[in-house]
Design a protein around this motif. Structure first.
Motif, PDB file in Angstrom:
ATOM      1  N   THR A 200       0.835  -1.198   0.000  1.00  0.00           N
ATOM      2  CA  THR A 200       0.000   0.000   0.000  1.00  0.00           C
ATOM      3  C   THR A 200       0.870   1.249   0.000  1.00  0.00           C
ATOM      4  O   THR A 200       1.746   1.401   0.860  1.00  0.00           O
ATOM      5  N   PHE A 201       0.653   2.124  -0.962  1.00  0.00           N
ATOM      6  CA  PHE A 201       1.272   3.445  -0.992  1.00  0.00           C
ATOM      7  C   PHE A 201       0.222   4.456  -0.538  1.00  0.00           C
ATOM      8  O   PHE A 201      -0.888   4.482  -1.071  1.00  0.00           O
ATOM      9  N   THR A 202       0.568   5.284   0.449  1.00  0.00           N
ATOM     10  CA  THR A 202      -0.354   6.308   0.941  1.00  0.00           C
ATOM     11  C   THR A 202       0.313   7.670   0.846  1.00  0.00           C
ATOM     12  O   THR A 202       1.407   7.866   1.389  1.00  0.00           O
ATOM     13  N   LEU A 203      -0.326   8.593   0.152  1.00  0.00           N
ATOM     14  CA  LEU A 203       0.222   9.946   0.037  1.00  0.00           C
ATOM     15  C   LEU A 203      -0.704  10.931   0.737  1.00  0.00           C
ATOM     16  O   LEU A 203      -1.918  10.740   0.796  1.00  0.00           O
ATOM     17  N   TYR A 204      -0.108  11.956   1.308  1.00  0.00           N
ATOM     18  CA  TYR A 204      -0.842  13.015   2.003  1.00  0.00           C
ATOM     19  C   TYR A 204      -0.537  14.343   1.310  1.00  0.00           C
ATOM     20  O   TYR A 204       0.625  14.669   1.056  1.00  0.00           O
ATOM     21  N   LEU A 205      -1.587  15.112   1.017  1.00  0.00           N
ATOM     22  CA  LEU A 205      -1.449  16.434   0.422  1.00  0.00           C
ATOM     23  C   LEU A 205      -2.187  17.449   1.286  1.00  0.00           C
ATOM     24  O   LEU A 205      -3.264  17.150   1.810  1.00  0.00           O
ATOM     25  N   PRO A 206      -1.628  18.646   1.468  1.00  0.00           N
ATOM     26  CA  PRO A 206      -2.290  19.654   2.305  1.00  0.00           C
ATOM     27  C   PRO A 206      -3.693  19.963   1.800  1.00  0.00           C
ATOM     28  O   PRO A 206      -3.921  20.056   0.590  1.00  0.00           O
ATOM     29  N   GLU A 207      -4.613  20.092   2.744  1.00  0.00           N
ATOM     30  CA  GLU A 207      -5.998  20.421   2.398  1.00  0.00           C
ATOM     31  C   GLU A 207      -6.214  21.919   2.544  1.00  0.00           C
ATOM     32  O   GLU A 207      -5.735  22.540   3.504  1.00  0.00           O
ATOM     33  N   GLU A 208      -6.931  22.486   1.617  1.00  0.00           N
ATOM     34  CA  GLU A 208      -7.230  23.918   1.656  1.00  0.00           C
ATOM     35  C   GLU A 208      -8.731  24.115   1.618  1.00  0.00           C
ATOM     36  O   GLU A 208      -9.377  23.925   0.591  1.00  0.00           O
ATOM     37  N   LEU A 209      -9.302  24.481   2.763  1.00  0.00           N
ATOM     38  CA  LEU A 209     -10.737  24.729   2.843  1.00  0.00           C
ATOM     39  C   LEU A 209     -11.039  26.172   2.456  1.00  0.00           C
ATOM     40  O   LEU A 209     -10.230  27.072   2.703  1.00  0.00           O
ATOM     41  N   PRO A 210     -12.184  26.436   1.833  1.00  0.00           N
ATOM     42  CA  PRO A 210     -12.582  27.820   1.554  1.00  0.00           C
ATOM     43  C   PRO A 210     -12.613  28.630   2.842  1.00  0.00           C
ATOM     44  O   PRO A 210     -12.935  28.112   3.910  1.00  0.00           O
ATOM     45  N   LEU A 211     -12.293  29.909   2.743  1.00  0.00           N
ATOM     46  CA  LEU A 211     -12.213  30.754   3.932  1.00  0.00           C
ATOM     47  C   LEU A 211     -13.519  30.781   4.707  1.00  0.00           C
ATOM     48  O   LEU A 211     -13.529  30.700   5.928  1.00  0.00           O
ATOM     49  N   ASP A 212     -14.641  30.883   3.999  1.00  0.00           N
ATOM     50  CA  ASP A 212     -15.926  30.966   4.700  1.00  0.00           C
ATOM     51  C   ASP A 212     -16.226  29.661   5.424  1.00  0.00           C
ATOM     52  O   ASP A 212     -16.786  29.646   6.510  1.00  0.00           O
ATOM     53  N   GLU A 213     -15.799  28.509   4.828  1.00  0.00           N
ATOM     54  CA  GLU A 213     -16.036  27.225   5.477  1.00  0.00           C
ATOM     55  C   GLU A 213     -15.159  27.079   6.709  1.00  0.00           C
ATOM     56  O   GLU A 213     -15.574  26.582   7.749  1.00  0.00           O
ATOM     57  N   SER A 214     -13.881  27.549   6.617  1.00  0.00           N
ATOM     58  CA  SER A 214     -12.969  27.470   7.751  1.00  0.00           C
ATOM     59  C   SER A 214     -13.486  28.302   8.909  1.00  0.00           C
ATOM     60  O   SER A 214     -13.447  27.898  10.068  1.00  0.00           O
ATOM     61  N   LYS A 215     -14.023  29.506   8.592  1.00  0.00           N
ATOM     62  CA  LYS A 215     -14.544  30.376   9.641  1.00  0.00           C
ATOM     63  C   LYS A 215     -15.781  29.787  10.293  1.00  0.00           C
ATOM     64  O   LYS A 215     -15.947  29.829  11.509  1.00  0.00           O
ATOM     65  N   SER A 216     -16.669  29.218   9.464  1.00  0.00           N
ATOM     66  CA  SER A 216     -17.906  28.669  10.018  1.00  0.00           C
ATOM     67  C   SER A 216     -17.619  27.479  10.913  1.00  0.00           C
ATOM     68  O   SER A 216     -18.315  27.242  11.894  1.00  0.00           O
ATOM     69  N   ARG A 217     -16.556  26.700  10.580  1.00  0.00           N
ATOM     70  CA  ARG A 217     -16.206  25.550  11.414  1.00  0.00           C
ATOM     71  C   ARG A 217     -15.727  26.019  12.790  1.00  0.00           C
ATOM     72  O   ARG A 217     -15.931  25.352  13.790  1.00  0.00           O
TER      73      ARG A 217
END
Length: 347
Positions: A200-217
């Motif tokens: 199994t090869f597993t890769l991780y890439l940085p996630e970028e949430l929309p600003l409005d979604e990040s604020k609402s969270r």
């Protein structure tokens, strides 16, 4: 074409061969178009927001067939869509190289499994030889059922021109390029190979949430009043989860291992709505506990919890019906959302 050149005046045969040529030409034209659209993108540092699942689907369509036998492909797309920023051509190349490597490792056919998900690391973390920066990540794993790699091969798998002895897998610059492109996108990749489980090869890439979604969270956390059974052998984790989930309005039951969780579930079979199940535990581990939980209460939702369990184990349990996965260390925003989404799902 060569057959047409040597063929007589049989019009029917000519029509059949001409139809075959037209069909193959159309297919190759479609594949060429996809390759051109993937490679024409400029090599910008920031790139653009990508649909990671669309990238994987396009890469699957370009896969060669195994030399002999048949190959099954299973996909489990659990990651939030459209939250990876990067260069389309390069991310496409990453997944295509991993998938081709997997196919080449199964010359007699086999099973290819692709899984995606989300993880949050709130503090610096180490996975295998990778130093992980805090933040949100989208991960994707490619699992084959080919020959098991030795420890030496796993350690050196990303070296250029390494011959891994898997019918061509790991040769040339393919996997070396994968690691270089993933690192260029501020991500990381690791590999696991276990006897009888494939690689199994597993890769991780940085996630970028929309600003409005990040604020609402940050403003409002999902809450509920259902009953959650927390199963974890570490006392401090049970204490933190009890406080965290209680704050969110849930009724919390605690178990220190799988056997204790089974007893609690038997006594509260109709009232437990969700089980948050640690995978690595003594006495009765997460795999065995999951089977027993589903035997007692088939309808109960199960969210897998792990710091660093084998990707093969996680993939197998997700295929068997586990509803979701959340990785340690926990972030209250992530775990609250995963639990709420799982409880609200119909299946």
């Amino acid at each position: 074409v060569n057959r047409l050149e040597t063929m007589g005046t049989n019009d029917r045969e000519r029509e059949e061969f001409t139809a075959i040529i037209d069909k193959e030409t159309e297919r190759l034209s479609e594949l060429t178009g996809k390759l051109m659209s993937a490679t024409k993108e400029t090599d910008e540092r920031r790139g653009r927001i990508l649909s990671i699942h669309s990238v994987i689907r396009d890469a699957i369509e370009l896969l060669p067939k195994p030399p002999s036998g048949s190959m099954g492909i299973k996909t489990f797309f659990n990651a939030r869509p459209d939250t990876v920023r990067g260069n389309l051509a390069q991310i496409h190349q990453v997944f295509l190289n991993l998938l081709v490597n997997a196919v080449e490792s199964m010359p007699d056919g086999g099973e290819l499994t692709i899984v995606t998900g989300n993880s949050v690391f709130e503090i610096p973390y180490n996975i295998a030889e990778n130093s992980v920066k805090p933040g949100r990540y989208v991960w994707g794993s490619v699992k084959d059922s080919g020959r098991t790699l030795s420890d030496h091969e796993v350690k050196n798998i990303f070296r250029p021109f390494l011959k891994a002895g898997r019918a061509g897998a790991g040769m040339g610059l393919g996997l070396s390029l994968v690691q270089r492109l993933v690192t260029k996108h501020d991500g990381f990749i690791h590999v696991e190979s276990e006897e009888g489980e494939g690689t199994t090869f597993t890769l991780y890439l940085p996630e970028e949430l929309p600003l409005d979604e990040s604020k609402s969270r940050k403003k409002q956390l999902p809450r509920g009043d259902e009953t959650i059974l927390v199963v974890d052998d570490e006392p401090h984790i049970r204490t933190v989860l009890n406080s965290m989930l209680g704050y969110l309005g849930y009724e919390v039951l605690l178990a220190s291992n799988g056997a204790e969780a089974i007893e609690i579930l038997r006594c509260n079979e109709t009232s437990v709505d969700l089980v948050l199940l640690d995978i690595i535990m003594p006495e009765m581990g997460g795999e065995e506990a999951y089977r027993n939980i589903k035997n007692i209460s088939p309808a109960v939702k199960v969210v897998l919890s792990t710091g660093y369990a084998r990707d093969q184990v996680l993939s197998d349990l997700l295929q068997k019906g586990a509803d979701a996965l959340v990785r340690k260390p926990y972030a209250v925003g992530t775990i609250s959302q995963v639990i709420r989404d799982t409880l609200d799902s119909k299946e």
